[in-house]
Write an enzyme that holds these catalytic residues in place. Sequence first.
Site, PDB file in Angstrom:
ATOM      1  CG  ASN A   1      11.402  73.099  58.835  1.00 46.63           C
ATOM      2  OD1 ASN A   1      11.235  72.382  59.813  1.00 46.63           O
ATOM      3  ND2 ASN A   1      12.515  73.059  58.121  1.00 46.63           N
ATOM      4  CE  LYS A   2      14.689  75.807  64.195  1.00 47.99           C
ATOM      5  NZ  LYS A   2      14.254  76.576  65.393  1.00 47.99           N
TER       6      LYS A   2
ATOM      7  NE  ARG B   1      16.246  70.070  67.630  1.00 46.07           N
ATOM      8  CZ  ARG B   1      16.293  69.325  66.558  1.00 46.07           C
ATOM      9  NH1 ARG B   1      16.762  68.079  66.625  1.00 46.07           N
ATOM     10  NH2 ARG B   1      15.900  69.778  65.388  1.00 46.07           N
ATOM     11  N   GLY B   2      12.748  69.279  67.958  1.00 44.36           N
ATOM     12  CA  GLY B   2      12.271  68.624  66.743  1.00 44.36           C
ATOM     13  C   GLY B   2      10.822  68.218  67.001  1.00 44.36           C
ATOM     14  CB  ALA B   3       7.755  68.719  65.002  1.00 45.64           C
TER      15      ALA B   3
ATOM     16  NE  ARG C   1      10.826  75.211  70.950  1.00 43.72           N
ATOM     17  CZ  ARG C   1      11.638  74.820  69.967  1.00 43.72           C
ATOM     18  NH1 ARG C   1      12.095  73.577  69.934  1.00 43.72           N
ATOM     19  NH2 ARG C   1      11.992  75.658  69.009  1.00 43.72           N
TER      20      ARG C   1
ATOM     21  CG  ASP D   1       8.850  72.650  63.526  1.00 43.04           C
ATOM     22  OD1 ASP D   1       9.660  72.907  62.608  1.00 43.04           O
ATOM     23  OD2 ASP D   1       9.185  72.119  64.599  1.00 43.04           O
TER      24      ASP D   1
ATOM     25  CD  GLN E   1      18.379  74.237  65.839  1.00 41.05           C
ATOM     26  OE1 GLN E   1      19.054  75.035  65.206  1.00 41.05           O
ATOM     27  NE2 GLN E   1      17.299  74.595  66.508  1.00 41.05           N
TER      28      GLN E   1
HETATM   29  O1  MRU Z   1      13.749  74.547  67.139  1.00 39.94           O
HETATM   30  P1  MRU Z   1      13.832  73.100  66.767  1.00 39.94           P
HETATM   31  O2  MRU Z   1      15.221  72.568  66.779  1.00 39.94           O
HETATM   32  O3  MRU Z   1      12.873  72.257  67.582  1.00 39.94           O
HETATM   33  O4  MRU Z   1      13.312  73.077  65.266  1.00 39.94           O
HETATM   34  C1  MRU Z   1      13.227  71.859  64.606  1.00 39.94           C
HETATM   35  C2  MRU Z   1      12.831  71.989  63.190  1.00 39.94           C
HETATM   36  O5  MRU Z   1      12.492  73.028  62.696  1.00 39.94           O
HETATM   37  C3  MRU Z   1      12.772  70.722  62.412  1.00 39.94           C
HETATM   38  O6  MRU Z   1      13.118  70.936  61.082  1.00 39.94           O
HETATM   39  C4  MRU Z   1      11.340  70.210  62.467  1.00 39.94           C
HETATM   40  O7  MRU Z   1      10.930  70.047  63.804  1.00 39.94           O
HETATM   41  C5  MRU Z   1      11.165  68.974  61.739  1.00 39.94           C
HETATM   42  S1  MRU Z   1      11.805  67.667  62.714  1.00 39.94           S
HETATM   43  C6  MRU Z   1      11.543  66.165  62.171  1.00 39.94           C
END
Ligand code: MRU
Length: 358
Positions: A256-257, A55-57, A98, A246, A205
Amino acid sequence: MAKQPIIPFPDTASLDSENSAIIIIDQTLLPGELRLIALREQREIWDAIRQLKVRGAPAIGVTAAMGLYLAARRLPEDDEAGFFAALADARDYLATSRPTAVNLFWALDRMEATAKHHRGLPVAEIKEHLLGEALAIRDEDIAICEAIGQNGAALIKGGDGILTHCNAGRLAAVRYGTALAPLYKAHESGLGFKVYADETRPLLQGARLTAYELAASGIDVTLLCDNMAASLLASGRVQKVFVGCDRVASNGDACNKIGTLGLAILARHYGIPLYVCAPTPTMDLSLLSGEAIPIEERPGEEVTSMWYSTPMAPEGIGVYNPAFDVTPHELITAFVTQHGVIRPPFAQRLARLAKESG
Ligand code: MRU
């Protein structure tokens, strides 16, 4: 004197030595266990992205690119039309894993464009080009995150308190991360500072991943529940907020999250700068504003029962569980990109950045 270098974790996503499987760190097992798993089937890759094993963009983008290569690798080589049709199906399938991080679509589209660019060559050669493109996307991610680290480290002063949300660290990218990359670079240069990590409900996370990777690297990190952020900022212990993103719209609105918007409002109230660390593949300048960004809604169980030995909410209760929110550009102090720190007015400057970086 320079502090200890970052502990060498394996890359978050890589191909195995035969280029026949994606090797990822299964992030659902952290912090208890650092286990590498192999993904071979399209269904496994889709599930790993959906279930946040990876996970993470940026990491989602790299995994999807490798996943599309693996799909192509298995296709017969004697039917060009069939190859392109099956590749398009595989692209569409992975694209449903996603909805929010634009890196997923950016990487899949880049892979498909590579195949189309080489149409007419033997299919075996097109497969080689797809492998090269997936590896290029990975290598670029590493280089981009390292540059974000260097550019962002210049914003950090000795003694700073820095708040971060979710995990935008090396576990969210291939190696350095985005919002945590400046912290790693500042730490390596010997700067002393203190990091506060929001636990990031509901999937934790911040607690499971950010606290883990920073602590493992010897960085001073303190965990707090999301609802303690206001009290922390009011205490004067935080001088900067660093977050990832994201998807960034053309006016600078940044998704973002979930919880980032609340932090942005708090940071503005207390006069604390908010830096959004943003690789250019996370920018979606086709969107006029953040209103157009699709927000993932996840199952209510993540809130009611997932982390508990018994459910912590009445059975059948309705749950609001958006995985992301959008911070309006007015609340963002600057974007830290691989090309430098971008301050308002964002619309013109992001457009110029996109033009210059091709
Ligand atoms: O749901 P996730 O864990 O994929 O969400 C991740 C985030 O929101 C991160 O902050 C975002 O992807 C930036 S990662 C370098």
